[in-house]
Scaffold this motif. Structure first.
Motif, PDB file in Angstrom:
ATOM      1  N   ARG A 155      19.117  13.611  -4.985  1.00  0.00           N
ATOM      2  CA  ARG A 155      17.672  12.148  -4.439  1.00  0.00           C
ATOM      3  C   ARG A 155      18.483  11.043  -4.250  1.00  0.00           C
ATOM      4  NH1 ARG A 155      13.850  13.181  -9.212  1.00  0.00           N
ATOM      5  NH2 ARG A 155      15.322  13.946 -10.149  1.00  0.00           N
ATOM      6  N   TRP A 156      18.201   9.428  -3.544  1.00  0.00           N
ATOM      7  CA  TRP A 156      18.516   8.756  -3.578  1.00  0.00           C
ATOM      8  C   TRP A 156      17.437   7.633  -4.563  1.00  0.00           C
ATOM      9  CZ3 TRP A 156      18.029   4.202  -0.293  1.00  0.00           C
ATOM     10  CH2 TRP A 156      17.131   4.980   0.482  1.00  0.00           C
ATOM     11  N   GLY A 157      17.995   6.699  -4.286  1.00  0.00           N
ATOM     12  CA  GLY A 157      17.019   5.299  -5.127  1.00  0.00           C
ATOM     13  C   GLY A 157      17.395   4.211  -5.258  1.00  0.00           C
ATOM     14  N   VAL A 158      16.420   3.521  -6.469  1.00  0.00           N
ATOM     15  CA  VAL A 158      17.066   2.233  -6.616  1.00  0.00           C
ATOM     16  C   VAL A 158      16.538   1.991  -7.947  1.00  0.00           C
ATOM     17  CG1 VAL A 158      15.450   0.911  -5.565  1.00  0.00           C
ATOM     18  CG2 VAL A 158      17.250  -0.338  -6.077  1.00  0.00           C
ATOM     19  N   SER A 159      17.588   0.707  -9.031  1.00  0.00           N
ATOM     20  CA  SER A 159      17.226   0.202  -9.849  1.00  0.00           C
ATOM     21  C   SER A 159      16.187  -0.657  -9.369  1.00  0.00           C
ATOM     22  CB  SER A 159      18.427   0.298 -11.162  1.00  0.00           C
ATOM     23  OG  SER A 159      17.534  -0.496 -12.002  1.00  0.00           O
ATOM     24  N   VAL A 160      15.198  -0.814  -9.835  1.00  0.00           N
ATOM     25  CA  VAL A 160      13.695  -2.601  -9.754  1.00  0.00           C
ATOM     26  C   VAL A 160      13.863  -3.367 -11.237  1.00  0.00           C
ATOM     27  CG1 VAL A 160      13.589  -1.162  -7.780  1.00  0.00           C
ATOM     28  CG2 VAL A 160      11.881  -1.455  -9.500  1.00  0.00           C
ATOM     29  N   ALA A 161      13.584  -4.693 -10.414  1.00  0.00           N
ATOM     30  CA  ALA A 161      13.210  -5.105 -11.742  1.00  0.00           C
ATOM     31  C   ALA A 161      11.686  -5.957 -12.152  1.00  0.00           C
ATOM     32  CB  ALA A 161      14.261  -6.945 -11.996  1.00  0.00           C
ATOM     33  N   ASP A 162      11.087  -5.857 -10.953  1.00  0.00           N
ATOM     34  CA  ASP A 162       9.933  -6.574 -10.427  1.00  0.00           C
ATOM     35  C   ASP A 162       8.653  -5.837  -9.718  1.00  0.00           C
ATOM     36  OD1 ASP A 162      10.167  -7.782  -8.166  1.00  0.00           O
ATOM     37  OD2 ASP A 162      11.761  -9.795  -9.109  1.00  0.00           O
ATOM     38  N   PRO A 163       7.674  -6.049  -9.650  1.00  0.00           N
ATOM     39  CA  PRO A 163       7.246  -5.445  -8.461  1.00  0.00           C
ATOM     40  C   PRO A 163       6.943  -5.669  -6.940  1.00  0.00           C
ATOM     41  CG  PRO A 163       5.277  -6.614 -10.451  1.00  0.00           C
ATOM     42  CD  PRO A 163       6.672  -6.939 -10.491  1.00  0.00           C
ATOM     43  N   ASP A 164       7.768  -6.906  -7.300  1.00  0.00           N
ATOM     44  CA  ASP A 164       8.298  -7.477  -4.945  1.00  0.00           C
ATOM     45  C   ASP A 164       9.170  -6.416  -5.378  1.00  0.00           C
ATOM     46  OD1 ASP A 164       6.194  -9.800  -5.316  1.00  0.00           O
ATOM     47  OD2 ASP A 164       7.752 -10.937  -5.750  1.00  0.00           O
ATOM     48  N   ARG A 167       2.537  -6.284 -15.446  1.00  0.00           N
ATOM     49  CA  ARG A 167       2.548  -6.711 -13.854  1.00  0.00           C
ATOM     50  C   ARG A 167       2.641  -5.505 -13.565  1.00  0.00           C
ATOM     51  NH1 ARG A 167       8.765  -8.456 -14.408  1.00  0.00           N
ATOM     52  NH2 ARG A 167       9.116  -6.286 -15.552  1.00  0.00           N
ATOM     53  N   TRP A 168       3.298  -4.052 -13.537  1.00  0.00           N
ATOM     54  CA  TRP A 168       2.621  -2.914 -12.430  1.00  0.00           C
ATOM     55  C   TRP A 168       1.665  -2.696 -13.012  1.00  0.00           C
ATOM     56  CZ3 TRP A 168       7.419  -3.087 -11.270  1.00  0.00           C
ATOM     57  CH2 TRP A 168       8.607  -3.620 -11.726  1.00  0.00           C
ATOM     58  N   LEU A 169       0.129  -2.724 -13.604  1.00  0.00           N
ATOM     59  CA  LEU A 169      -1.538  -2.304 -13.717  1.00  0.00           C
ATOM     60  C   LEU A 169      -2.054  -2.818 -12.583  1.00  0.00           C
ATOM     61  CD1 LEU A 169      -1.096  -2.120 -17.553  1.00  0.00           C
ATOM     62  CD2 LEU A 169      -0.236  -0.443 -15.875  1.00  0.00           C
ATOM     63  N   THR A 170      -1.051  -3.484 -11.914  1.00  0.00           N
ATOM     64  CA  THR A 170      -2.271  -4.727 -10.997  1.00  0.00           C
ATOM     65  C   THR A 170      -3.321  -3.583  -9.938  1.00  0.00           C
ATOM     66  OG1 THR A 170      -0.484  -5.197  -9.977  1.00  0.00           O
ATOM     67  CG2 THR A 170      -1.543  -6.811 -11.259  1.00  0.00           C
ATOM     68  N   SER A 226      -2.896  -3.853  -6.556  1.00  0.00           N
ATOM     69  CA  SER A 226      -2.128  -3.609  -5.629  1.00  0.00           C
ATOM     70  C   SER A 226      -0.861  -2.459  -5.760  1.00  0.00           C
ATOM     71  CB  SER A 226      -1.883  -5.739  -5.383  1.00  0.00           C
ATOM     72  OG  SER A 226      -0.854  -5.620  -6.528  1.00  0.00           O
ATOM     73  N   VAL A 227      -0.146  -2.410  -6.759  1.00  0.00           N
ATOM     74  CA  VAL A 227       1.083  -1.952  -7.493  1.00  0.00           C
ATOM     75  C   VAL A 227       0.386  -1.168  -7.379  1.00  0.00           C
ATOM     76  CG1 VAL A 227       3.004  -2.013  -9.492  1.00  0.00           C
ATOM     77  CG2 VAL A 227       1.947  -3.870  -8.751  1.00  0.00           C
ATOM     78  N   GLN A 228      -0.437  -0.563  -8.221  1.00  0.00           N
ATOM     79  CA  GLN A 228      -0.686   0.623  -8.282  1.00  0.00           C
ATOM     80  C   GLN A 228      -1.369   1.700  -6.679  1.00  0.00           C
ATOM     81  OE1 GLN A 228      -1.344   2.601 -11.488  1.00  0.00           O
ATOM     82  NE2 GLN A 228       0.497   1.262 -11.421  1.00  0.00           N
ATOM     83  N   ASP A 229      -1.711   0.515  -6.586  1.00  0.00           N
ATOM     84  CA  ASP A 229      -2.229   1.373  -4.837  1.00  0.00           C
ATOM     85  C   ASP A 229      -0.868   1.894  -3.698  1.00  0.00           C
ATOM     86  OD1 ASP A 229      -4.446   1.319  -5.068  1.00  0.00           O
ATOM     87  OD2 ASP A 229      -4.965  -0.407  -3.422  1.00  0.00           O
ATOM     88  N   ALA A 230      -0.363   0.348  -4.300  1.00  0.00           N
ATOM     89  CA  ALA A 230       1.508   0.960  -3.840  1.00  0.00           C
ATOM     90  C   ALA A 230       2.729   2.553  -4.088  1.00  0.00           C
ATOM     91  CB  ALA A 230       2.416  -0.401  -3.604  1.00  0.00           C
ATOM     92  N   LEU A 231       1.799   2.254  -4.892  1.00  0.00           N
ATOM     93  CA  LEU A 231       2.800   3.510  -6.449  1.00  0.00           C
ATOM     94  C   LEU A 231       2.130   5.187  -5.716  1.00  0.00           C
ATOM     95  CD1 LEU A 231       3.162   2.114  -9.827  1.00  0.00           C
ATOM     96  CD2 LEU A 231       5.079   3.382  -7.864  1.00  0.00           C
ATOM     97  N   ALA A 232      -0.022   4.603  -5.289  1.00  0.00           N
ATOM     98  CA  ALA A 232      -0.461   6.577  -5.562  1.00  0.00           C
ATOM     99  C   ALA A 232       0.128   6.409  -3.704  1.00  0.00           C
ATOM    100  CB  ALA A 232      -1.733   5.635  -5.739  1.00  0.00           C
ATOM    101  N   ALA A 233       0.213   5.365  -2.946  1.00  0.00           N
ATOM    102  CA  ALA A 233       1.050   6.409  -1.385  1.00  0.00           C
ATOM    103  C   ALA A 233       1.444   6.384  -1.019  1.00  0.00           C
ATOM    104  CB  ALA A 233       1.244   4.629  -0.692  1.00  0.00           C
ATOM    105  N   ARG A 234       2.433   6.683  -2.344  1.00  0.00           N
ATOM    106  CA  ARG A 234       3.918   6.923  -2.336  1.00  0.00           C
ATOM    107  C   ARG A 234       4.096   8.657  -3.141  1.00  0.00           C
ATOM    108  NH1 ARG A 234       8.579   5.201   0.182  1.00  0.00           N
ATOM    109  NH2 ARG A 234       9.278   7.522   0.133  1.00  0.00           N
ATOM    110  N   PRO A 235       2.861   8.857  -3.723  1.00  0.00           N
ATOM    111  CA  PRO A 235       3.860  10.195  -4.566  1.00  0.00           C
ATOM    112  C   PRO A 235       4.994  11.302  -4.325  1.00  0.00           C
ATOM    113  CG  PRO A 235       1.658  10.919  -2.463  1.00  0.00           C
ATOM    114  CD  PRO A 235       2.419   9.381  -2.509  1.00  0.00           C
TER     115      PRO A 235
END
Length: 311
Positions: free
Chosen positions: A143-152, A176-179, A181-190
């Protein structure tokens, strides 16, 4: 069979360098081998390293060649890309970093390879993404991916269709990750594996104290310590257990990476993992008793020097 450590990723940043506010030296090769042997016994999810973690990859490779940790999946990160990398060619830089990682770790295949910074997704029109896709097609990584620092940055990463792995910071003061909008974005990418780091916020949540707490950050060390102590007394968990239990309770988090520098420390962390997630009611009580952290608390990049460092 229950595998309590199956969501534990062994963080190897300390294997190759002095790391964090403790400033403790890296473990010896013998100690690294002991850690990785136990990680295999515990069926930990992976060991997490990076080209930028000093001698970490090489230390893992030496342990593997000695017969320790060979069955443990390896996750690493491409050396951070720079303007100089862009001049030489982003794809060339990514391929070179990956080749070095495979050589140092002593493997023909890596479980996951991440870009160390989200900005590297954009460099040279996504050349790094193209290089990682090609490496995956050639069987060099799963797999490939990325390390992120904030919700943006998370939103930017989730917008890449075939990206499969994201590492992000999360802990009891980082909300920051419990809003929604963030949770909806995560749910869209299971399909994307989410691994949380910084459960102890570089260790300061294990012993909240003014001497190590970022100056003027809110809530202050005394308030966090009092809340954790009260919850620890009521639940029978340690401060570490509360921090880990809170992270494990998040259904969107697949695994938690914890920096390890000794076999005894790994055994202790595994015991805390065996306690499992905090009940939802305890999570809500933690959130009610500890206010969400200010930006200068949840982002170590914003921390000023410690008091003793500035005198």
């Amino acid at each position: 069979m229950d595998r309590p450590a199956s969501r534990l990723v062994v963080g190897a940043a300390q294997f190759g360098q002095s790391y964090g506010r403790s400033g403790k030296p890296a473990p010896t090769d013998a100690e690294v081998a002991d850690i990785l042997r136990l990680a295999v016994e515990l069926e930990c999810a992976a060991v997490d390293t990076a080209r930028a973690y000093g001698d970490s990859e090489a230390a893992i490779g030496r342990a593997r060649r000695s017969g320790a940790g060979g069955a443990l999946p390896v996750v690493t990160k491409i050396r951070p890309l720079t303007d100089h990398s862009e001049t030489l060619g982003i794809e060339t830089a990514v391929r070179a970093s990956l080749t070095e990682s495979l050589s140092h770790v002593g493997a023909f295949h890596l479980d996951a390879v991440l870009l160390h910074r989200t900005a590297d997704l954009r460099r040279a029109g996504g050349a790094a993404i193209h290089a990682l896709r090609a490496a995956r097609a050639h069987g060099l990584l799963g797999r490939w991916g990325v390390s992120v620092a904030d919700p943006d940055e998370l939103a930017e990463a989730l917008a890449v269709p075939d990206l499969g792995y994201i590492q992000l910071p999360f802990n009891v003061v980082d909300r920051r990750w419990l809003t929604a909008s963030v949770q909806d974005a995560l749910a869209a990418r299971p399909d994307v594996t989410i691994v949380a780091r910084s459960a102890f916020l570089q260790g300061i949540l294990l012993d909240p104290d003014d001497a190590t707490w970022p100056r003027d950050a809110r809530p202050d060390a005394a308030a966090v310590r009092a809340s954790l102590a009260r919850m620890a007394a009521e639940t029978g968990r340690t401060f570490a257990g509360l921090c880990l239990g809170y992270a494990l309770a998040q259904p969107w988090i697949d695994a938690v990476v914890v920096g390890i520098r000794s076999r005894a420390q790994l055994a202790h962390i595994a015991d805390e993992f065996a306690r499992g997630s905090l009940p939802e009611s305890d999570c809500r009580r933690l959130e009610a008793s500890i206010p969400a952290g200010s930006p200068d608390l949840v982002s170590p990049a914003l921390w000023p020097p410690r008091r003793e460092d500035s005198t």
